[in-house]
Write a protein that holds these residues in place. Structure first.
Motif, PDB file in Angstrom:
ATOM      1  N   HIS A 113       4.351  -2.255 -14.777  1.00 39.86           N
ATOM      2  CA  HIS A 113       4.842  -2.858 -13.529  1.00 39.86           C
ATOM      3  C   HIS A 113       6.010  -2.122 -12.860  1.00 39.86           C
ATOM      4  CE1 HIS A 113       2.087  -6.030 -14.564  1.00 39.86           C
ATOM      5  NE2 HIS A 113       2.654  -6.107 -15.749  1.00 39.86           N
ATOM      6  N   GLU A 114       6.048  -0.794 -13.045  1.00 42.98           N
ATOM      7  CA  GLU A 114       6.946  -0.002 -12.219  1.00 42.98           C
ATOM      8  C   GLU A 114       6.163   0.495 -11.001  1.00 42.98           C
ATOM      9  OE1 GLU A 114       6.563   0.869 -15.540  1.00 42.98           O
ATOM     10  OE2 GLU A 114       8.409  -0.055 -16.272  1.00 42.98           O
ATOM     11  N   TRP A 115       6.882   0.750  -9.902  1.00 40.36           N
ATOM     12  CA  TRP A 115       6.239   1.401  -8.763  1.00 40.36           C
ATOM     13  C   TRP A 115       6.862   2.777  -8.559  1.00 40.36           C
ATOM     14  CZ3 TRP A 115       9.808   2.663  -5.072  1.00 40.36           C
ATOM     15  CH2 TRP A 115      10.934   1.831  -4.901  1.00 40.36           C
ATOM     16  N   ALA A 116       6.064   3.665  -7.922  1.00 39.70           N
ATOM     17  CA  ALA A 116       6.517   5.032  -7.650  1.00 39.70           C
ATOM     18  C   ALA A 116       6.162   5.373  -6.204  1.00 39.70           C
ATOM     19  CB  ALA A 116       5.824   6.007  -8.604  1.00 39.70           C
ATOM     20  N   SER A 159      14.611  -6.187 -21.350  1.00 42.18           N
ATOM     21  CA  SER A 159      13.341  -5.461 -21.272  1.00 42.18           C
ATOM     22  C   SER A 159      13.574  -4.011 -20.877  1.00 42.18           C
ATOM     23  CB  SER A 159      12.385  -6.077 -20.243  1.00 42.18           C
ATOM     24  OG  SER A 159      12.817  -7.314 -19.790  1.00 42.18           O
ATOM     25  N   ASP A 160      12.605  -3.167 -21.229  1.00 43.26           N
ATOM     26  CA  ASP A 160      12.677  -1.758 -20.865  1.00 43.26           C
ATOM     27  C   ASP A 160      11.979  -1.509 -19.543  1.00 43.26           C
ATOM     28  OD1 ASP A 160      14.103  -0.876 -23.059  1.00 43.26           O
ATOM     29  OD2 ASP A 160      12.298  -0.694 -24.296  1.00 43.26           O
ATOM     30  N   VAL A 161      12.489  -0.518 -18.819  1.00 43.17           N
ATOM     31  CA  VAL A 161      11.803  -0.030 -17.623  1.00 43.17           C
ATOM     32  C   VAL A 161      11.363   1.399 -17.957  1.00 43.17           C
ATOM     33  CG1 VAL A 161      12.085   0.592 -15.193  1.00 43.17           C
ATOM     34  CG2 VAL A 161      13.181  -1.469 -16.087  1.00 43.17           C
ATOM     35  N   TYR A 162      10.102   1.721 -17.639  1.00 49.31           N
ATOM     36  CA  TYR A 162       9.553   3.019 -18.035  1.00 49.31           C
ATOM     37  C   TYR A 162       9.438   3.957 -16.840  1.00 49.31           C
ATOM     38  CZ  TYR A 162       8.484   0.311 -22.166  1.00 49.31           C
ATOM     39  OH  TYR A 162       8.595  -0.497 -23.277  1.00 49.31           O
ATOM     40  N   ALA A 163       9.510   5.242 -17.114  1.00 50.76           N
ATOM     41  CA  ALA A 163       9.396   6.251 -16.050  1.00 50.76           C
ATOM     42  C   ALA A 163       7.928   6.413 -15.679  1.00 50.76           C
ATOM     43  CB  ALA A 163       9.968   7.574 -16.532  1.00 50.76           C
ATOM     44  N   GLU A 220       0.858  -1.188   0.000  1.00 51.26           N
ATOM     45  CA  GLU A 220       0.000   0.000   0.000  1.00 51.26           C
ATOM     46  C   GLU A 220       0.894   1.238   0.000  1.00 51.26           C
ATOM     47  OE1 GLU A 220      -3.307   0.231   0.050  1.00 51.26           O
ATOM     48  OE2 GLU A 220      -3.642  -1.947   0.095  1.00 51.26           O
ATOM     49  N   GLY A 221       0.336   2.343  -0.461  1.00 55.22           N
ATOM     50  CA  GLY A 221       1.058   3.605  -0.363  1.00 55.22           C
ATOM     51  C   GLY A 221       1.930   3.911  -1.569  1.00 55.22           C
ATOM     52  N   LEU A 222       2.123   2.929  -2.454  1.00 55.12           N
ATOM     53  CA  LEU A 222       2.890   3.179  -3.669  1.00 55.12           C
ATOM     54  C   LEU A 222       1.912   3.331  -4.837  1.00 55.12           C
ATOM     55  CD1 LEU A 222       5.712   0.454  -3.402  1.00 55.12           C
ATOM     56  CD2 LEU A 222       5.710   2.783  -2.489  1.00 55.12           C
ATOM     57  N   LEU A 223       2.392   3.974  -5.902  1.00 47.63           N
ATOM     58  CA  LEU A 223       1.613   4.051  -7.140  1.00 47.63           C
ATOM     59  C   LEU A 223       2.258   3.127  -8.166  1.00 47.63           C
ATOM     60  CD1 LEU A 223       1.091   7.930  -7.243  1.00 47.63           C
ATOM     61  CD2 LEU A 223      -0.564   6.172  -6.531  1.00 47.63           C
ATOM     62  N   TYR A 224       1.450   2.626  -9.102  1.00 50.43           N
ATOM     63  CA  TYR A 224       1.949   1.607 -10.037  1.00 50.43           C
ATOM     64  C   TYR A 224       1.592   1.941 -11.479  1.00 50.43           C
ATOM     65  CZ  TYR A 224       2.493  -1.091  -5.747  1.00 50.43           C
ATOM     66  OH  TYR A 224       2.879  -1.508  -4.504  1.00 50.43           O
ATOM     67  N   THR A 225       2.407   1.406 -12.411  1.00 56.87           N
ATOM     68  CA  THR A 225       2.118   1.557 -13.845  1.00 56.87           C
ATOM     69  C   THR A 225       1.656   0.219 -14.417  1.00 56.87           C
ATOM     70  OG1 THR A 225       4.279   0.848 -14.668  1.00 56.87           O
ATOM     71  CG2 THR A 225       4.070   3.163 -13.991  1.00 56.87           C
ATOM     72  N   ASP A 229       7.099  -6.487  -7.607  1.00 58.62           N
ATOM     73  CA  ASP A 229       7.374  -7.893  -7.333  1.00 58.62           C
ATOM     74  C   ASP A 229       6.929  -8.756  -8.505  1.00 58.62           C
ATOM     75  OD1 ASP A 229       8.090 -10.139  -5.781  1.00 58.62           O
ATOM     76  OD2 ASP A 229       6.025 -10.371  -5.100  1.00 58.62           O
ATOM     77  N   TYR A 230       5.780  -8.403  -9.081  1.00 54.96           N
ATOM     78  CA  TYR A 230       5.274  -9.137 -10.248  1.00 54.96           C
ATOM     79  C   TYR A 230       6.300  -9.073 -11.390  1.00 54.96           C
ATOM     80  CZ  TYR A 230       2.358 -10.390 -14.258  1.00 54.96           C
ATOM     81  OH  TYR A 230       1.866 -10.980 -15.395  1.00 54.96           O
ATOM     82  N   ALA A 231       6.872  -7.884 -11.612  1.00 54.22           N
ATOM     83  CA  ALA A 231       7.844  -7.701 -12.697  1.00 54.22           C
ATOM     84  C   ALA A 231       9.098  -8.531 -12.461  1.00 54.22           C
ATOM     85  CB  ALA A 231       8.210  -6.228 -12.834  1.00 54.22           C
ATOM     86  N   GLN A 232       9.653  -8.448 -11.244  1.00 56.57           N
ATOM     87  CA  GLN A 232      10.899  -9.184 -10.998  1.00 56.57           C
ATOM     88  C   GLN A 232      10.669 -10.687 -11.072  1.00 56.57           C
ATOM     89  OE1 GLN A 232      12.055 -11.283  -8.488  1.00 56.57           O
ATOM     90  NE2 GLN A 232      10.260 -11.180  -7.146  1.00 56.57           N
ATOM     91  N   SER A 233       9.487 -11.122 -10.634  1.00 52.21           N
ATOM     92  CA  SER A 233       9.184 -12.551 -10.661  1.00 52.21           C
ATOM     93  C   SER A 233       8.987 -13.038 -12.099  1.00 52.21           C
ATOM     94  CB  SER A 233       7.949 -12.812  -9.802  1.00 52.21           C
ATOM     95  OG  SER A 233       7.398 -14.057 -10.114  1.00 52.21           O
ATOM     96  N   SER A 234       8.319 -12.232 -12.919  1.00 55.67           N
ATOM     97  CA  SER A 234       8.103 -12.614 -14.320  1.00 55.67           C
ATOM     98  C   SER A 234       9.416 -12.647 -15.097  1.00 55.67           C
ATOM     99  CB  SER A 234       7.177 -11.624 -15.019  1.00 55.67           C
ATOM    100  OG  SER A 234       5.992 -11.478 -14.303  1.00 55.67           O
TER     101      SER A 234
END
Lengths: 365, 128
Positions: free
Chosen positions: B13-16, B66-70, B5-10, B29-34
């Motif tokens: 699968h990035e968190w902010a 893979s790319d990571v997006y802002a 909780e408390g984070l924002l997501y894209t 976590d979903y991204a790193q696991s995939s």
């Protein structure tokens, strides 16, 4: 492809219970990883790993090697084989292209087992059927045969304890018959990892109990096709359908060692012609100077010119750098040559080196 | 699946994690696991400007790049060198030690384009 169209091995439920990640491979839904590719890779290099290889095909051929026509289909000499030995080689088409790479087991005089790739099984069977004489009897025993690979430096000690002292007698690329998992199983000292290891062939009905019995040994962990791929690539072993196929010849793939030019076989004329005219491309091995990896279908450049294509590329867990193999135009494939590997995302500097990438393998120890 | 909780997501699968005028960025976590074992991380330079949902950087796992997006538009003010030398930290601690960069936020309004934990959880569940 829908999962429902994919075939499942007899161990499918056990993989799910172990939390394996599954993905399609060669028409089968196979375990790619359990705990993770790096962990499974290192465990295979240091201890022993168990792989479900039930997707691969097995055929029996009965008959005299010459009269049956089998000698004429395979690139190495079967006449010279001893009972109890295995041999790696190819079936070629008339143009010298590789229909499949395979291992043949000589079980008895006039009795051979051929182990082939999963995706090519049907085409292999058709090719054999078409080219064998009426003197030969060909049988597909894949449905009834489960294949489990135990690979790693501790695999011999484990099998000696669990199966028989006679495992000690198995030299590299030889096999024996054992009765530990039902009647008459075959265990061969072969594999695809570069480590000391064995391939176990049992009746499909025994697959689960063998899998569970081996995993009960705390030295053994399950490993998926992900680790199998990084392990084989570190050894420079080709993967059929990716590094070799019916458009590439054993000469181009640097596998002439498994071709016997002192005998007749389908595709020989084409190979002789290719030898005379010279090869236009050859499979080369290369490593990057970073942790970034070449990838399948990346382009290879040298001296500002496109000279080849990557067929397999990955991070090498043992070496901690990117490695790959791919076809490079004649004249640019010399050892030490600097190349640039380009994809949409990146441009990597790499150097052509000798294989195997990983030189500490225990396969022959 | 761990979705704090408390984070924002894209959707990628990035968190902010918003901290005043700055935002800490990482992958879920979903991204790193995939992705599986992450073997290479490239980071932008401090001072680089990035745009929301455009490529921030590239990472590689054993199997693929893979790319990571802002998640938000902004300027890179801090990078996590630790994950360059030890990419496995991203797998081990994707929300804590495995953060990628800190950005100086340019436009607070862009936050409305991100998901909260509950929405992201629903989104991820819809993927499998």
């Amino acid at each position: 492809m829908e999962d429902t169209l994919l075939r499942q091995t007899p161990l499918f439920k056990l993989h799910k219970a172990l939390g394996a990640r599954l993905a399609p491979f060669g028409g089968w839904l196979m375990p790619i990883q359990y705990k993770g590719i790096l962990t499974e890779h290192q465990h295979t290099r240091s201890s022993a790993s168990l792989f479900d290889i039930c997707h691969m095909g097995e055929f029996m051929i009965y008959g005299d090697v010459v009269k049956s026509g089998i000698e004429n289909i395979i690139t190495f000499s079967l006449s010279g084989m001893e009972i109890g030995k295995c041999h790696y080689g190819f079936m070629l088409n008339k143009d010298g292209g590789i229909i499949d790479d395979l291992v043949i087991y000589k079980l008895a005089e006039e009795k051979y087992m051929i182990v082939v790739n999963a995706a090519t099984k049907n085409k292999d069977f058709a090719h054999l059927k078409e080219n064998l004489s009426t003197d030969a009897k060909l049988e597909d025993i894949s449905e009834d045969t489960a294949k489990l690979d135990l690979q790693g430096p501790l695999s011999r000690d484990i099998l000696v304890k669990l199966v028989s002292e006679r495992v000690l007698d198995l030299g590299y690329y030889s096999f024996g018959h054992f009765a530990a998992f039902g009647e008459d199983n075959i265990i061969s000292r072969t594999g695809y990892t570069g480590e000391l290891g064995y391939e176990l062939y049992v009746k499909t009905s025994m697959a689960e109990s063998l899998w569970n019995m081996l995993l009960a040994d705390e030295r053994i962990e399950p490993a998926g096709l992900g680790a199998r791929d990084t392990l084989r690539l570190e050894m420079g072993y080709p993967l059929y359908g990716q590094d070799i196929d019916d458009k590439t010849t054993p000469l181009e793939a640097g596998l002439e060692h498994f071709v016997d030019f002192n005998k007749e076989f389908i595709g020989k004329d084409a190979l002789i012609k290719q030898k005379k005219e010279g090869l236009s491309k050859k499979l080369a091995s290369f490593k990057t100077d970073s942790r970034r990896s070449p990838r399948h279908n990346d382009k290879i450049f040298a001296e500002g010119k496109e000279v080849g294509i990557v067929t397999s590329g990955s991070f090498s867990p043992s070496l901690g750098m990117g490695i790959g193999i791919g076809y490079v135009e004649n004249g640019y494939d010399w050892l030490g040559a600097k190349i640039t590997i380009k994809s949409e995302k990146s441009e990597l500097e790499a150097k052509i080196i000798d294989k195997p990438f990983y030189k500490e393998g225990t396969a022959r120890k | 699946m761990n979705i704090p909780e408390g984070l924002l997501y894209t959707k990628e699968h990035e968190w902010a994690k918003i901290e005043g005028s700055k935002v800490v960025v990482g992958i879920s976590d979903y991204a790193q696991s995939s992705l599986g074992d992450i073997t290479f991380v490239e980071l932008p330079k401090v001072g680089d400007e990035v745009k929301q949902f455009k490529t921030l950087t590239t990472i590689e796992s054993v199997k693929a790049a893979s790319d990571v997006y802002a998640p938000l538009t902004g300027k890179v003010v801090k990078i996590n060198e630790k994950i360059v030398n030890s990419p496995e930290v991203v797998n081990q601690s994707s929300y804590e030690d495995g953060w990628f960069v800190v950005l100086e936020i340019k436009d607070e309004n862009e936050k409305k384009n991100l998901m909260n934990a509950a929405d992201y959880k629903t989104y991820v569940e819809g993927l499998s």
